[in-house]
Design an enzyme around this catalytic site. Structure first.
Site, PDB file in Angstrom:
ATOM      1  N   SER A 182       0.828  -1.195   0.000  1.00 43.08           N
ATOM      2  CA  SER A 182       0.000   0.000   0.000  1.00 43.08           C
ATOM      3  C   SER A 182       0.874   1.262   0.000  1.00 43.08           C
ATOM      4  CB  SER A 182      -0.962  -0.045   1.192  1.00 43.08           C
ATOM      5  OG  SER A 182      -2.005   0.892   1.049  1.00 43.08           O
ATOM      6  N   ASP A 193      -5.576  -3.479  -2.474  1.00 44.97           N
ATOM      7  CA  ASP A 193      -4.609  -3.046  -1.470  1.00 44.97           C
ATOM      8  C   ASP A 193      -3.872  -4.210  -0.810  1.00 44.97           C
ATOM      9  OD1 ASP A 193      -4.052  -0.381   0.231  1.00 44.97           O
ATOM     10  OD2 ASP A 193      -4.129  -2.086   1.586  1.00 44.97           O
TER      11      ASP A 193
END
Length: 279
Positions: free
Chosen positions: A39, A163
């Site tokens: 991320s 993510d």
């Protein structure tokens, strides 16, 4: 061999602390043998590897006003209300973020990185962790940052990727595949202290608690864990806190610098492992 790999965890704007940590290690002359990121950690790892070390310039490239509004409207509880109110495939504007990443990284490929890179993403349909080592940097970072509901999933070789925090918030395993000695940098907030007020908020907090437990298990495999430990919770999208988190990242690295330097030295067990016959 001297040096280490770093596993850089996710955390939105708190991820800019990674660039502060890397600045301290660079100034101390510690070789970085690999960078694994999830991320925001994927953005920081890729930016540093390709020479974009100024957090303000990196931030400017990907800034999205819709995500900034999430912070100004009150974080997780506001997000809960937004999910009820909005029926859009994503809250942020994906084209704006993708455009910024393209401008930042151009046509660079992961396999061309001066520092070996491994970016953590997750398969939306199976939950399986996917580590990206080849392909366009901008697209790999976008996939690793695609927070479900905030940004749409990214199509990648027949998968829908989201993510990296969904699979592994601090990608220690991916970093270990790059180099045997790993410093994990965890930029998480402390656990929430208030009870949820809505059913959806309770569900979101339960998901966070599960990922927090998985993160703690992953961190056990690191040789050293560097925690941001902010003095107060910093919202994922609170971009005004960028100077604070960058400075805090530098401070935490300086506080543990002697330990990091000791870890970076050649160890007898590493030499023995390297000399051990394979197969």
């Amino acid at each position: 061999m001297r040096g280490m790999a770093l596993a850089l965890g996710g955390g939105g704007v708190r991820g800019y602390a990674h660039l502060g940590v890397l600045t301290v290690l660079e100034e101390a002359g510690i070789p970085i043998r690999g960078l694994a990121g999830s991320s925001a950690g994927a953005l920081a790892a890729s930016a540093y590897a390709f020479g974009h070390k100024d957090p303000w310039k990196v931030h400017e490239a990907i800034f999205d006003e819709e995500m900034a509004k999430l912070s100004r409207s009150g974080g997780l509880r506001a997000l809960s209300r937004l999910y009820r109110a909005l029926r859009r495939p994503a809250l942020a504007e994906p084209a704006r973020v993708a455009e910024g990443l393209r401008a930042l990284f151009g046509d660079a490929l992961l396999e061309e990185s001066p520092i070996p890179l491994a970016l953590q993403a997750a398969d939306l349909l199976t939950g399986e962790g996917v580590v990206l080592r080849r392909g366009p940097v901008w697209k790999a970072v976008l996939a690793s940052m695609a927070i479900p509901g905030i940004l749409p999933p990214v199509a990648w070789e027949g998968r829908l990727l989201v993510d990296g925090d969904v699979a592994e918030k601090v990608p220690v395993q991916a970093a270990k595949a790059l180099f045997p000695k790993v410093v994990a940098v965890d930029v998480s907030n402390p656990p929430p202290q208030e009870a949820p007020r809505t059913a959806l908020e309770a569900a979101l907090l339960a998901g966070e608690a599960s990922r927090r437990r998985l993160k703690e298990l992953a961190l056990q495999k690191a040789d050293l864990v560097l925690s941001l430990a902010p003095p107060f919770p910093i919202d994922t999208f609170d971009h005004e806190k960028l100077p604070l988190v960058y400075a805090l990242g530098k401070q935490r690295a300086q506080e543990r610098l002697k330990e990091i330097q000791a870890l970076s030295r050649v160890r007898l067990k590493d030499l023995l492992q390297a000399l051990r016959p394979r197969g």
